[in-house]
Design a protein around this motif. Structure first.
Motif, short mmCIF file in Angstrom:
data_model
loop_
_atom_site.label_atom_id
_atom_site.label_comp_id
_atom_site.label_asym_id
_atom_site.label_seq_id
_atom_site.Cartn_x
_atom_site.Cartn_y
_atom_site.Cartn_z
N VAL A 31 11.82 18.29 76.34
CA VAL A 31 11.28 17.01 75.85
C VAL A 31 10.29 17.25 74.71
CG1 VAL A 31 9.79 15.06 76.44
CG2 VAL A 31 11.64 15.72 77.99
N LEU A 34 12.04 18.17 71.47
CA LEU A 34 12.61 17.00 70.81
C LEU A 34 11.53 16.16 70.13
CD1 LEU A 34 15.24 15.88 73.48
CD2 LEU A 34 15.67 17.06 71.33
N LYS A 35 10.39 16.01 70.79
CA LYS A 35 9.28 15.28 70.18
C LYS A 35 8.81 15.95 68.90
CE LYS A 35 7.02 12.89 74.03
NZ LYS A 35 5.71 12.63 74.65
N LYS A 40 14.14 10.16 66.31
CA LYS A 40 14.52 9.30 67.43
C LYS A 40 15.89 8.66 67.25
CE LYS A 40 9.76 8.25 68.79
NZ LYS A 40 8.74 7.19 68.99
N TYR A 58 14.90 12.39 78.02
CA TYR A 58 14.95 12.45 76.56
C TYR A 58 14.80 11.05 75.96
CZ TYR A 58 16.83 17.20 77.18
OH TYR A 58 17.02 18.52 77.53
N ALA A 62 11.02 11.17 74.81
CA ALA A 62 11.15 11.58 73.41
C ALA A 62 11.66 10.44 72.53
CB ALA A 62 12.08 12.79 73.30
#
Length: 373
Positions: A31, A34-35, A40, A58, A62
């Motif tokens: 997570v 991805l952040k 997004k 996710y 995220a």
């Protein structure tokens, strides 16, 4: 019906569907990655979805809006659908094999998450058909006995590499996994750029970006090579290239060295990414274990392999010097830091001769200190 709360996700896993609470730290790290690195608006495929916990997190944490959950197991797909609905999401859930799905779809994904039982080898080639320029692949391997040399023949058959079976084995296993991915990716004219590589508990996890280009792919292949290791003094040497010249005589003690590979000998970590993950994790209240692991990775010198201080001390027939004292002494003239691959080890650009000299200096100074009454 049991209910499990994992950060923002609320799931009810079926007794027939695999859910491992011990892997929550790895899900935290995914997570956070991805952040730190992914838009997004990305299209994400979780192709071993099980209960759906990763894909759900996710989306919720995220902010990834377009998530597809794939699993070959009917019970898993059914459980994932229920959990997606339970969390108020509208993710696609597909009951299909990775191979059939990858060969029946013309679209590409921005992110592909592969977390299978055991080896990822049967799936990587087909999943590369779903990739495009800048696709992120997050790949887990849990066949650590194979990658770490306990099952050497299996590693040769699956990954095409001779594994290391000593204190370097976990980093060696990660590098063998990366070698395999880079060679498979090159068949599709992709180069591979690792951004985060982890060996923890019973698994290895790599986060790699793919870049399109035939010349880039060839250059990535040349980043693979071999490592030679001296069991007599802990010295090691690396040789990059398709057919590199390998010297099996130890440059420190003159005795025979053992050769291992091929394996990836390029960078493992992108420090800017790790710093962003640490920032996002501290602000988001994520687990201390995940942040502790990231902190150790952030301290690593990004060079191949390391020196085990206890192993060196054993060869010298002396006590092991404190790690931090050795690191600080080495930092006067070299880059040096601890590593997450081995608790008593140091990554540095110093030679084994210089590390041994510093261990001796520290132990000599300690011996001179007056004992307490």
């Amino acid at each position: 019906m049991r209910c499990i709360k994992e950060w923002l996700a609320d799931i009810s896993p079926s007794d027939k569907v695999f859910y491992n609470p011990k892997m929550s730290k790895l899900r935290d790290l995914s997570v956070l990655f991805l952040k730190a690195r992914v838009n997004k608006e990305a299209r994400l495929l979780d192709c071993t979805a099980a209960s759906g916990i990763r894909g759900i997190r996710y989306a919720l944490e995220a902010g990834i809006k377009d998530v597809t959950l794939l699993d070959i197991n009917k019970d898993a797909a059914r459980s994932a659908k229920l959990n997606v609905k339970r969390n108020g999401l509208k993710q696609k859930v597909i009951n299909d094999s990775i191979q059939h799905f990858a060969n029946s779809l013309e679209d590409a994904f921005d992110v592909i998450d592969l977390d299978p039982f055991g080896t990822p080898v049967p799936y990587v080639h087909d999943l590369l058909k779903l990739c495009k320029d800048n696709t992120l692949m997050m790949i887990t391997a849990t066949d650590t006995a194979t990658l770490c040399g306990a099952e050497s023949k299996a590693c040769v058959k699956l990954y095409g590499s001779k594994p290391i079976h000593n204190e370097l084995c976990h980093e060696g296993g990660v590098r063998i996994l990366l070698n395999y991915i880079s060679r498979e990716a090159a068949q599709f004219n992709f180069s591979m750029e690792p951004a985060l590589c982890i060996a923890d508990l019973h698994y290895m996890r790599v986060f790699v970006f793919l870049r399109r280009g035939a010349e880039r792919a060839y250059a990535a292949i040349k980043t693979n090579g071999f490592v030679t290791y001296c069991p007599h003094c802990c010295n090691f040497a690396v040789a990059k290239g398709i057919v590199p010249k390998i010297d099996t005589k130890c440059g420190n003690c003159g005795r025979a060295m053992d050769a291992y590979g091929p394996m990836w000998l390029g960078s493992l970590q992108d420090k800017e990414t790790v710093a962003r993950m640490l920032d996002a994790g501290s602000k988001g209240g994520y687990s201390g274990e995940a942040l502790k692991l990231l902190g150790r990775i952030n301290d690593e010198v990004d060079t191949p392999f390391f020196y085990s201080v206890s192993k060196i001390a054993s060869h010298l027939k002396t006590s092991s010097a404190p790690l931090e004292e050795i690191v600080q002494m080495l930092k006067k003239t070299h880059a040096a830091g601890r590593t997450h691959f081995e608790p008593d080890a140091i990554k540095t650009d110093a030679t084994v001769k210089e590390v041994i000299a510093d261990v001796k200096k520290i132990n000599k100074a300690r011996d001179r200190r007056p004992s307490r009454p």
